[in-house]
Design an enzyme around this catalytic site. Structure first.
Site, PDB file in Angstrom:
ATOM      1  N   ASP A  50      16.227  79.927 -12.631  1.00 10.42           N
ATOM      2  CA  ASP A  50      15.446  80.639 -11.490  1.00 10.42           C
ATOM      3  C   ASP A  50      13.947  80.573 -12.137  1.00 10.42           C
ATOM      4  O   ASP A  50      13.586  80.894 -13.086  1.00 10.42           O
ATOM      5  CB  ASP A  50      15.888  82.272 -11.424  1.00 10.42           C
ATOM      6  CG  ASP A  50      15.098  82.913 -10.416  1.00 10.42           C
ATOM      7  OD1 ASP A  50      15.232  82.912  -9.339  1.00 10.42           O
ATOM      8  OD2 ASP A  50      13.716  83.291 -10.714  1.00 10.42           O
ATOM      9  N   TYR A  55       5.075  81.260 -10.951  1.00 13.86           N
ATOM     10  CA  TYR A  55       5.039  81.376 -12.390  1.00 13.86           C
ATOM     11  C   TYR A  55       4.410  80.435 -13.262  1.00 13.86           C
ATOM     12  O   TYR A  55       4.220  80.591 -14.386  1.00 13.86           O
ATOM     13  CB  TYR A  55       6.585  81.139 -12.784  1.00 13.86           C
ATOM     14  CG  TYR A  55       7.611  82.234 -12.269  1.00 13.86           C
ATOM     15  CD1 TYR A  55       6.969  83.645 -11.632  1.00 13.86           C
ATOM     16  CD2 TYR A  55       8.876  82.015 -12.384  1.00 13.86           C
ATOM     17  CE1 TYR A  55       8.077  84.372 -10.838  1.00 13.86           C
ATOM     18  CE2 TYR A  55       9.888  83.033 -11.812  1.00 13.86           C
ATOM     19  CZ  TYR A  55       9.317  84.010 -10.887  1.00 13.86           C
ATOM     20  OH  TYR A  55      10.349  85.158 -10.317  1.00 13.86           O
ATOM     21  N   LYS A  80      10.678  79.368  -5.545  1.00 10.77           N
ATOM     22  CA  LYS A  80      10.128  79.993  -4.530  1.00 10.77           C
ATOM     23  C   LYS A  80       8.555  79.946  -3.870  1.00 10.77           C
ATOM     24  O   LYS A  80       7.966  79.482  -4.924  1.00 10.77           O
ATOM     25  CB  LYS A  80      10.078  81.626  -5.195  1.00 10.77           C
ATOM     26  CG  LYS A  80      11.121  82.114  -5.691  1.00 10.77           C
ATOM     27  CD  LYS A  80      11.143  83.487  -6.582  1.00 10.77           C
ATOM     28  CE  LYS A  80      12.084  83.965  -7.444  1.00 10.77           C
ATOM     29  NZ  LYS A  80      12.054  83.147  -8.629  1.00 10.77           N
ATOM     30  N   HIS A 111       8.863  84.215  -1.605  1.00 13.89           N
ATOM     31  CA  HIS A 111       8.859  85.105  -2.828  1.00 13.89           C
ATOM     32  C   HIS A 111       8.415  86.453  -2.482  1.00 13.89           C
ATOM     33  O   HIS A 111       9.275  87.341  -3.024  1.00 13.89           O
ATOM     34  CB  HIS A 111       7.637  84.535  -3.789  1.00 13.89           C
ATOM     35  CG  HIS A 111       7.763  84.817  -5.050  1.00 13.89           C
ATOM     36  ND1 HIS A 111       7.271  84.024  -6.208  1.00 13.89           N
ATOM     37  CD2 HIS A 111       8.615  86.005  -5.650  1.00 13.89           C
ATOM     38  CE1 HIS A 111       7.456  84.590  -7.251  1.00 13.89           C
ATOM     39  NE2 HIS A 111       8.143  85.699  -7.193  1.00 13.89           N
TER      40      HIS A 111
END
Length: 298
Positions: A50, A55, A80, A111
């Site tokens: 994931d 990120y 996402k 997200h």
């Protein structure tokens, strides 16, 4: 397969796709750590990774997948769409695919239900909301760039708004939400299930320096079972019926989080964790320009 072979367990989504129950989360992993973590996890046997555009580590995740030598078709990749990309969904998925070095992802999530102006992250688009974003996401499965679409951080109020809109032709396959005994969200999980939406739990270990690790009930239960508190928390989530994506970059912890087969919590032990009194959220919504959590999911 016995019910204690947690590492082989999959959940069938409303699309018919099968998502591995246990995955590796990569949120808050530092640069230059994720690549090795992903490689180690895949070599240990994980088949669910994931990540997210937000990120900033999709390229490292992709490199770790390549380093592992595990065939792409054996791996479930979730990523996402970031908030400032809500008006640019097709560009968002293309950016993620390029960074990951793959032709498709297995699951693409919105997200947050917050359409943020990229020119000013403190502002929400006045002419755009997550309904319009979902309209764009619904176009992606036909492109073969995305196998399944879903949402993340959606509570009951926003899910109802989405599902009741006439433009919603595809029910989200997954709702990825914060799930641990101090934020169990039973009403939200039940709502997801009632709509055929699978729940994935993030921050399933309560995140770094979690108050959970001082909870006497959890500590006593872990000692009794001969397991770490983290392993007990993962068993709790898996036996409750959702997929879990514990984050770690340490090989020993990545291995330990996968060492669950043959272990089981009793109904009484699950009930003990269900009834921990403390409540806290790792991830709130104060940093967003709009409120997305309404306290109605307990």
């Amino acid at each position: 397969m016995s019910n204690t072979e947690h590492t082989k367990k999959v959940y069938t989504l409303n699309t018919g796709a099968q998502i591995p129950a246990l995955g590796l989360g990569t949120w808050q992993s530092k640069p230059n750590e994720v690549r090795e973590a992903v490689k180690n996890a895949l070599l240990r046997g994980y088949r669910h990774i994931d990540t997210a555009l937000a990120y900033g580590n999709e390229a490292e995740v992709g490199a770790g997948i390549k380093d592992s030598g595990v065939p792409r078709e054996e791996i479930w990749i979730t990523t996402k769409l970031d908030n400032p990309w809500h008006k640019r969904v097709s560009e968002g998925i293309d950016s993620s695919l390029k960074s990951l070095g793959t032709d498709y992802v297995d699951l693409y999530l919105m997200h947050w239900p917050s359409s943020t102006d990229p020119e000013d992250l403190s502002k929400h688009y006045p002419d755009w909301d997550f309904i319009k974003t979902w309209q764009e996401l619904q176009k992606l499965p036909a492109t073969n760039k995305v196998r399944n679409i879903g949402v993340s951080n959606f509570g009951i109020k926003n899910l109802e708004k989405l599902l009741n809109d006439p433009s919603c032709k595809i029910v989200p396959a997954v709702n990825q939400i914060e799930l641990h005994p101090n934020n169990p969200s039973p009403k939200l999980v039940a709502y997801n299930t009632s709509k055929g939406i699978h729940s994935t739990g993030y921050s399933c270990l309560g995140s770094t320096d979690s108050p959970l690790y001082k909870d006497p009930t959890l500590l006593q239960l872990a000692e009794k079972k001969g397991k770490s508190p983290q392993q007990v928390l993962l068993l709790w989530g898996l036996q409750k019926g959702w997929s879990v994506i514990p984050k770690s970059v340490t090989k020993a912890r990545i291995d330990a989080n996968f060492d669950l087969d043959g272990s089981e919590l009793t109904a009484e032990e699950i009930n003990q964790l269900d009834n921990l009194k403390d409540r806290f959220k790792v991830c709130g919504d104060a940093w967003l320009p709009i409120q997305v959590f309404f306290g109605d999911d307990e």
